[in-house]
Design a protein around this motif. Structure first.
Motif, mmCIF file in Angstrom:
data_model
loop_
_atom_site.group_PDB
_atom_site.id
_atom_site.type_symbol
_atom_site.label_atom_id
_atom_site.label_comp_id
_atom_site.label_asym_id
_atom_site.label_seq_id
_atom_site.Cartn_x
_atom_site.Cartn_y
_atom_site.Cartn_z
ATOM 1 N N GLU A 87 -63.184 33.201 112.234
ATOM 2 C CA GLU A 87 -62.261 33.546 111.156
ATOM 3 C C GLU A 87 -62.997 33.857 109.854
ATOM 4 O OE1 GLU A 87 -58.530 31.574 108.734
ATOM 5 O OE2 GLU A 87 -59.161 30.700 110.627
ATOM 6 N N MET B 39 -56.051 37.178 120.034
ATOM 7 C CA MET B 39 -54.863 37.282 119.186
ATOM 8 C C MET B 39 -55.193 36.952 117.733
ATOM 9 S SD MET B 39 -51.832 38.366 119.308
ATOM 10 C CE MET B 39 -51.619 38.448 121.066
ATOM 11 N N GLU B 40 -55.992 35.924 117.517
ATOM 12 C CA GLU B 40 -56.378 35.568 116.150
ATOM 13 C C GLU B 40 -57.157 36.705 115.498
ATOM 14 O OE1 GLU B 40 -56.800 33.534 118.754
ATOM 15 O OE2 GLU B 40 -55.827 31.644 118.250
ATOM 16 N N ASN B 41 -58.111 37.282 116.232
ATOM 17 C CA ASN B 41 -58.894 38.376 115.679
ATOM 18 C C ASN B 41 -58.031 39.587 115.362
ATOM 19 O OD1 ASN B 41 -62.030 37.931 117.534
ATOM 20 N ND2 ASN B 41 -61.329 36.950 115.678
ATOM 21 N N LEU B 42 -57.079 39.931 116.218
ATOM 22 C CA LEU B 42 -56.207 41.078 115.967
ATOM 23 C C LEU B 42 -55.438 40.900 114.664
ATOM 24 C CD1 LEU B 42 -54.753 41.773 119.528
ATOM 25 C CD2 LEU B 42 -56.743 42.825 118.432
ATOM 26 N N HIS B 43 -54.907 39.732 114.454
ATOM 27 C CA HIS B 43 -54.169 39.466 113.223
ATOM 28 C C HIS B 43 -55.093 39.469 112.002
ATOM 29 C CE1 HIS B 43 -50.013 38.617 114.510
ATOM 30 N NE2 HIS B 43 -50.603 38.440 115.680
ATOM 31 N N GLN B 44 -56.313 38.980 112.163
ATOM 32 C CA GLN B 44 -57.271 38.994 111.064
ATOM 33 C C GLN B 44 -57.686 40.421 110.713
ATOM 34 O OE1 GLN B 44 -60.120 36.450 112.876
ATOM 35 N NE2 GLN B 44 -59.115 34.579 112.193
ATOM 36 N N ALA C 121 -55.788 43.062 111.016
ATOM 37 C CA ALA C 121 -54.638 43.604 110.283
ATOM 38 C C ALA C 121 -54.622 43.088 108.849
ATOM 39 C CB ALA C 121 -53.338 43.252 110.999
ATOM 40 N N ALA C 122 -54.889 41.805 108.652
ATOM 41 C CA ALA C 122 -54.913 41.227 107.310
ATOM 42 C C ALA C 122 -56.027 41.836 106.460
ATOM 43 C CB ALA C 122 -55.078 39.715 107.393
ATOM 44 N N THR D 101 -55.950 49.186 110.992
ATOM 45 C CA THR D 101 -54.763 49.646 111.695
ATOM 46 C C THR D 101 -55.095 49.842 113.166
ATOM 47 O OG1 THR D 101 -54.009 50.801 109.717
ATOM 48 C CG2 THR D 101 -52.995 51.449 111.807
#
Length: 77
Positions: free
Chosen positions: A7, A35-40, A42-43, A47
């Protein structure tokens, strides 16, 4: 890339890609942290462009054959 990002590394990783002029990257990690990496990503302003397949060849041992890897392409917006 096929390695897990912690993270605390995601922001630096994305900024390094931007500074290098890289506009897209393909994420091929298959660990439990996907999943955590995908959301990070995006943050961090990336895209998700969609699913893709790339050809990779490892050169660690010198005799590996190319193989296909499933991934997700991201743009660095």
């Amino acid at each position: 890339m096929d390695d897990f990002l912690w993270e605390k590394e995601v922001t630096d990783f994305i900024e390094t890609l931007r500074k290098a002029g890289i506009e897209t990257f393909v994420y091929t990690n298959q660990s439990t942290a996907v999943m955590e990496n995908l959301h990070q990503f995006a943050a961090a302003g990336c895209t998700m462009q969609g699913l893709c397949t790339i050809t990779r060849q490892e050169t660690r041992w010198g005799d590996e054959e190319p193989y296909e890897v499933m991934g997700i392409r991201f743009s660095l917006s």
